[in-house]
Design a protein around this motif. Structure first.
Motif, short mmCIF file in Angstrom:
data_model
loop_
_atom_site.label_atom_id
_atom_site.label_comp_id
_atom_site.label_asym_id
_atom_site.label_seq_id
_atom_site.Cartn_x
_atom_site.Cartn_y
_atom_site.Cartn_z
N ALA A 49 -5.18 -15.71 -11.50
CA ALA A 49 -5.88 -14.56 -12.07
C ALA A 49 -7.19 -14.97 -12.74
O ALA A 49 -8.21 -14.31 -12.57
CB ALA A 49 -4.98 -13.83 -13.07
N ALA A 50 -7.17 -16.07 -13.46
CA ALA A 50 -8.37 -16.52 -14.17
C ALA A 50 -9.51 -16.90 -13.21
O ALA A 50 -10.67 -16.91 -13.61
CB ALA A 50 -8.03 -17.72 -15.06
N ASP A 51 -9.18 -17.18 -11.95
CA ASP A 51 -10.20 -17.50 -10.94
C ASP A 51 -10.71 -16.25 -10.23
O ASP A 51 -11.52 -16.34 -9.31
CB ASP A 51 -9.64 -18.47 -9.90
CG ASP A 51 -9.36 -19.85 -10.46
OD1 ASP A 51 -9.84 -20.16 -11.58
OD2 ASP A 51 -8.66 -20.64 -9.78
N GLY A 52 -10.17 -15.08 -10.62
CA GLY A 52 -10.59 -13.84 -9.99
C GLY A 52 -9.82 -13.48 -8.74
O GLY A 52 -10.20 -12.55 -8.02
N ASP A 53 -8.74 -14.20 -8.47
CA ASP A 53 -7.96 -13.93 -7.26
C ASP A 53 -7.22 -12.60 -7.33
O ASP A 53 -6.96 -11.97 -6.30
CB ASP A 53 -6.94 -15.05 -7.01
CG ASP A 53 -7.63 -16.39 -6.69
OD1 ASP A 53 -8.76 -16.37 -6.16
OD2 ASP A 53 -7.01 -17.43 -6.95
N PHE A 54 -6.85 -12.18 -8.53
CA PHE A 54 -6.17 -10.91 -8.76
C PHE A 54 -6.25 -10.57 -10.24
O PHE A 54 -6.63 -11.40 -11.06
CB PHE A 54 -4.70 -10.96 -8.29
CG PHE A 54 -3.85 -11.97 -9.01
CD1 PHE A 54 -3.15 -11.61 -10.16
CD2 PHE A 54 -3.74 -13.28 -8.56
CE1 PHE A 54 -2.36 -12.53 -10.83
CE2 PHE A 54 -2.96 -14.21 -9.23
CZ PHE A 54 -2.27 -13.83 -10.37
N THR A 55 -5.87 -9.34 -10.57
CA THR A 55 -5.83 -8.91 -11.96
C THR A 55 -4.41 -9.09 -12.49
O THR A 55 -3.45 -8.60 -11.88
CB THR A 55 -6.24 -7.43 -12.08
OG1 THR A 55 -7.57 -7.30 -11.56
CG2 THR A 55 -6.22 -6.96 -13.53
N ALA A 56 -4.27 -9.80 -13.59
CA ALA A 56 -2.96 -10.06 -14.17
C ALA A 56 -2.29 -8.76 -14.58
O ALA A 56 -2.94 -7.85 -15.12
CB ALA A 56 -3.10 -10.98 -15.39
N LYS A 57 -0.99 -8.67 -14.29
CA LYS A 57 -0.18 -7.54 -14.73
C LYS A 57 1.27 -7.98 -14.76
O LYS A 57 1.62 -9.05 -14.26
CB LYS A 57 -0.39 -6.31 -13.85
CG LYS A 57 0.01 -6.47 -12.40
CD LYS A 57 -0.30 -5.17 -11.64
CE LYS A 57 0.08 -5.28 -10.18
NZ LYS A 57 -0.19 -4.04 -9.45
N ALA A 58 2.12 -7.14 -15.32
CA ALA A 58 3.54 -7.48 -15.48
C ALA A 58 4.19 -7.76 -14.13
O ALA A 58 3.86 -7.13 -13.12
CB ALA A 58 4.27 -6.34 -16.19
N GLU A 59 5.13 -8.67 -14.15
CA GLU A 59 5.85 -9.07 -12.94
C GLU A 59 6.49 -7.87 -12.23
O GLU A 59 6.42 -7.76 -11.00
CB GLU A 59 6.92 -10.09 -13.36
CG GLU A 59 7.56 -10.84 -12.24
CD GLU A 59 8.49 -11.94 -12.76
OE1 GLU A 59 9.39 -12.31 -12.00
OE2 GLU A 59 8.34 -12.41 -13.91
N ALA A 60 7.09 -6.97 -12.98
CA ALA A 60 7.78 -5.82 -12.41
C ALA A 60 6.83 -4.80 -11.78
O ALA A 60 7.27 -3.93 -11.01
CB ALA A 60 8.63 -5.13 -13.47
N ASP A 61 5.54 -4.90 -12.06
CA ASP A 61 4.57 -3.94 -11.55
C ASP A 61 4.04 -4.29 -10.16
O ASP A 61 3.30 -3.52 -9.57
CB ASP A 61 3.39 -3.81 -12.51
CG ASP A 61 3.78 -3.16 -13.82
OD1 ASP A 61 4.85 -2.53 -13.89
OD2 ASP A 61 3.00 -3.30 -14.80
N TRP A 62 4.41 -5.44 -9.63
CA TRP A 62 3.93 -5.87 -8.32
C TRP A 62 4.79 -5.29 -7.20
O TRP A 62 6.00 -5.23 -7.32
CB TRP A 62 3.93 -7.39 -8.22
CG TRP A 62 2.86 -8.02 -9.05
CD1 TRP A 62 2.96 -8.42 -10.36
CD2 TRP A 62 1.52 -8.28 -8.65
NE1 TRP A 62 1.77 -8.92 -10.79
CE2 TRP A 62 0.86 -8.85 -9.76
CE3 TRP A 62 0.82 -8.10 -7.47
CZ2 TRP A 62 -0.47 -9.24 -9.71
CZ3 TRP A 62 -0.51 -8.49 -7.42
CH2 TRP A 62 -1.14 -9.05 -8.52
#
Length: 105
Positions: A49-62
């Motif tokens: 996420a810190a590299d811009g690969d994705f936006t961090a969010k809760a595990e259950a939200d994926w």
């Protein structure tokens, strides 16, 4: 025959309740299993996420489709196509030694 792609691994790393890193694995298959045209290979990627690969969010939200969309399939598709071509479609042929060759006089 179409290439079959299956997400086989998704390992999240969580910090402060949000996924900040994904280790993803996808299995590629083409041909008919058990036949000469069958080839399979696994591809994997680590996304941060810190590299811009994705936006961090809760595990259950994926969702599964979101995880599949994170995979760099354009690159993996090209690599798999090249591997399939070199292993199945146009395999290299090794030269055959001729142990009976006689040196000319």
């Amino acid at each position: 025959m179409a290439v079959k792609k299956t997400l086989t691994g998704a390992v999240p790393s969580v910090l402060d309740g949000k996924v900040v890193l994904w280790d993803l694995t996808m299995k590629y298959e083409e041909g008919t299993e058990g036949q000469a045209d069958y080839y399979t290979n696994e591809k994997s990627a680590t996304l941060v996420a810190a590299d811009g690969d994705f936006t961090a969010k809760a595990e259950a939200d994926w969702t599964k489709s979101e995880l599949e969309a994170l995979c760099p399939t354009t690159r993996w598709d090209a690599v798999f196509a090249s591997q399939y071509d070199s292993v199945i479609t146009n395999p290299t042929v090794d030269p055959v030694p001729d142990a009976d060759y006689q040196i000319p006089s």
